[in-house]
Enzyme design. Structure first.
Site, PDB file in Angstrom:
ATOM      1  N   GLU A  13       6.606   9.678   6.948  1.00 47.35           N
ATOM      2  CA  GLU A  13       5.239   9.479   7.417  1.00 47.35           C
ATOM      3  C   GLU A  13       4.787  10.613   8.350  1.00 47.35           C
ATOM      4  OE1 GLU A  13       4.399   5.127   8.336  1.00 47.35           O
ATOM      5  OE2 GLU A  13       6.589   5.127   8.270  1.00 47.35           O
ATOM      6  N   SER A 136       3.840   2.679   5.646  1.00 42.35           N
ATOM      7  CA  SER A 136       2.810   3.309   4.819  1.00 42.35           C
ATOM      8  C   SER A 136       2.980   3.027   3.328  1.00 42.35           C
ATOM      9  CB  SER A 136       2.776   4.832   5.055  1.00 42.35           C
ATOM     10  OG  SER A 136       2.382   5.106   6.379  1.00 42.35           O
ATOM     11  N   TYR A 200      -4.628   6.000   2.608  1.00 41.30           N
ATOM     12  CA  TYR A 200      -4.923   7.275   3.255  1.00 41.30           C
ATOM     13  C   TYR A 200      -5.878   8.178   2.483  1.00 41.30           C
ATOM     14  CZ  TYR A 200      -1.117   5.759   6.218  1.00 41.30           C
ATOM     15  OH  TYR A 200      -0.331   5.023   7.075  1.00 41.30           O
ATOM     16  N   ARG A 239       0.062  -3.758  14.926  1.00 47.14           N
ATOM     17  CA  ARG A 239      -0.789  -4.231  13.838  1.00 47.14           C
ATOM     18  C   ARG A 239       0.045  -5.073  12.895  1.00 47.14           C
ATOM     19  NH1 ARG A 239      -1.539  -0.127  10.242  1.00 47.14           N
ATOM     20  NH2 ARG A 239      -0.442  -1.352   8.674  1.00 47.14           N
ATOM     21  N   ASP A 241       0.348  -7.293   9.343  1.00 49.16           N
ATOM     22  CA  ASP A 241      -0.238  -7.378   8.012  1.00 49.16           C
ATOM     23  C   ASP A 241       0.084  -8.726   7.377  1.00 49.16           C
ATOM     24  OD1 ASP A 241      -1.053  -4.760   8.384  1.00 49.16           O
ATOM     25  OD2 ASP A 241       0.708  -3.920   7.392  1.00 49.16           O
ATOM     26  N   GLU A 253       4.555  -7.887   7.708  1.00 46.01           N
ATOM     27  CA  GLU A 253       5.264  -6.972   8.603  1.00 46.01           C
ATOM     28  C   GLU A 253       4.390  -6.625   9.797  1.00 46.01           C
ATOM     29  OE1 GLU A 253       4.881  -2.589   7.077  1.00 46.01           O
ATOM     30  OE2 GLU A 253       5.211  -3.870   5.328  1.00 46.01           O
ATOM     31  N   ASN A 255       3.622  -3.386  12.706  1.00 45.15           N
ATOM     32  CA  ASN A 255       3.783  -1.963  13.020  1.00 45.15           C
ATOM     33  C   ASN A 255       3.666  -1.772  14.517  1.00 45.15           C
ATOM     34  OD1 ASN A 255       3.439  -0.552  10.130  1.00 45.15           O
ATOM     35  ND2 ASN A 255       2.034  -2.275  10.278  1.00 45.15           N
ATOM     36  N   GLY A 259      -1.205   3.582  12.606  1.00 43.63           N
ATOM     37  CA  GLY A 259      -1.968   4.813  12.468  1.00 43.63           C
ATOM     38  C   GLY A 259      -3.262   4.794  13.268  1.00 43.63           C
TER      39      GLY A 259
END
Length: 289
Positions: A13, A136, A200, A239, A241, A253, A255, A259
């Protein structure tokens, strides 16, 4: 206070980290902070933290040697302050399998998981196979047969993998800052799967925030994101999900260093609380004054 924004690194990443770091650095400078950027490579992964002068390390690193606790542990040894979660919280949250066990133990719904020894007993497809410690959506496989599962595991090499039911539904994500859930985004990828390209590439996904879902589902996602952040001992921004199927909200999951690019989700959802991008970066450093 001198702030060094560490970005890049050696994970898969790296390019996203560079974009995140650039945006954060520009934000800090815009607000008048004494900040500069440090790009990490294989050659300076250790020395950069020792040889540079800084009062605070602002970590804009994703993936291994960034979110997995190793850099945090190094900074602890050096006696340096840093943004985000601690070594332990970073290491635990980076491991999808371990995070799921903790989520299940506190009553958070997750997709059914399988070990490598259990895959021959799988009768319902599709199945997701993905690295347990990557992000990602890199290395993610959607498998429709036992043979495809075995091939996905083989392609993952010696990496630990997460094997779980593929839940068909709406992609949701919730940003959290210092324990405060910011809101829920519903993600609508144009190719049907929220993979690396959808995440992205501009225009490849639509983002609905606040998510137009039932009040019950919205509140579950908000509550569980804050609960995961708290129970894992996370700090700064995280964050979580989720997948929404009917009224069921499945946690996928979390993070620990999400990002912060032009297409990133946390800055989008933070606007629901009235926070600008600069507000977020400022909140991350204010506690260290």
């Amino acid at each position: 206070m001198k702030i060094a924004v560490f970005m890049g690194g050696i994970s898969s990443e790296r390019e996203i980290s560079l974009k995140t770091g650039k945006a954060i650095l520009e934000s800090l400078i815009r607000q008048g902070y004494d900040a500069y950027g440090v790009t990490l490579t294989k050659e300076n992964l250790l020395s950069a933290f020792i040889e540079n002068e800084y009062d605070l390390a602002y970590l804009a690193l994703h993936g291994i040697y960034g979110e997995d606790g190793r850099i945090q542990g190094l900074l602890d040894v050096l006696g340096k302050k840093y943004t985000g979660s601690s070594m332990t919280a970073s290491a635990v949250s980076m491991d999808k399998n371990l995070t799921k066990y903790i989520a299940q133990s506190i009553g958070v719904l997750t997709p059914k998981s399988y070990t490598k020894d259990e895959i021959k007993n799988i009768t319902t497809f599709p199945i997701v196979v993905k690295p347990a410690v990557e992000g990602s959506s890199i290395g993610l496989y959607i498998c429709n047969s036992l043979e495809e599962i075995e091939e996905a595991i083989k392609n993952s090499g010696d990496k630990e993998v997460t094997i779980e039911d593929f839940i068909q539904g709406d992609e949701l994500t919730v940003g959290v800052i210092e324990g405060e859930s910011l809101g829920v985004i519903r993600i609508k990828p144009k190719n049907g799967l929220y993979d690396f390209t959808s995440k992205y590439t501009k225009g490849m996904s639509e983002y609905e925030f606040p998510a137009k879902i039932s009040e019950k589902a919205y509140n579950i996602a908000m509550k569980n994101a804050a609960l995961i952040h708290e129970k894992l001992g996370m700090s700064g921004i995280s964050r979580s999900d989720f997948i929404l199927r009917g009224e069921e909200v499945f946690f996928l999951e979390v993070n620990s260093c999400p990002g912060m690019t032009e297409t990133s989700l946390v800055p989008k959802v933070a606007t629901l609380k009235g926070y600008s991008f600069d507000d977020l970066t400022r909140k991350m450093v204010e506690k260290f004054k």
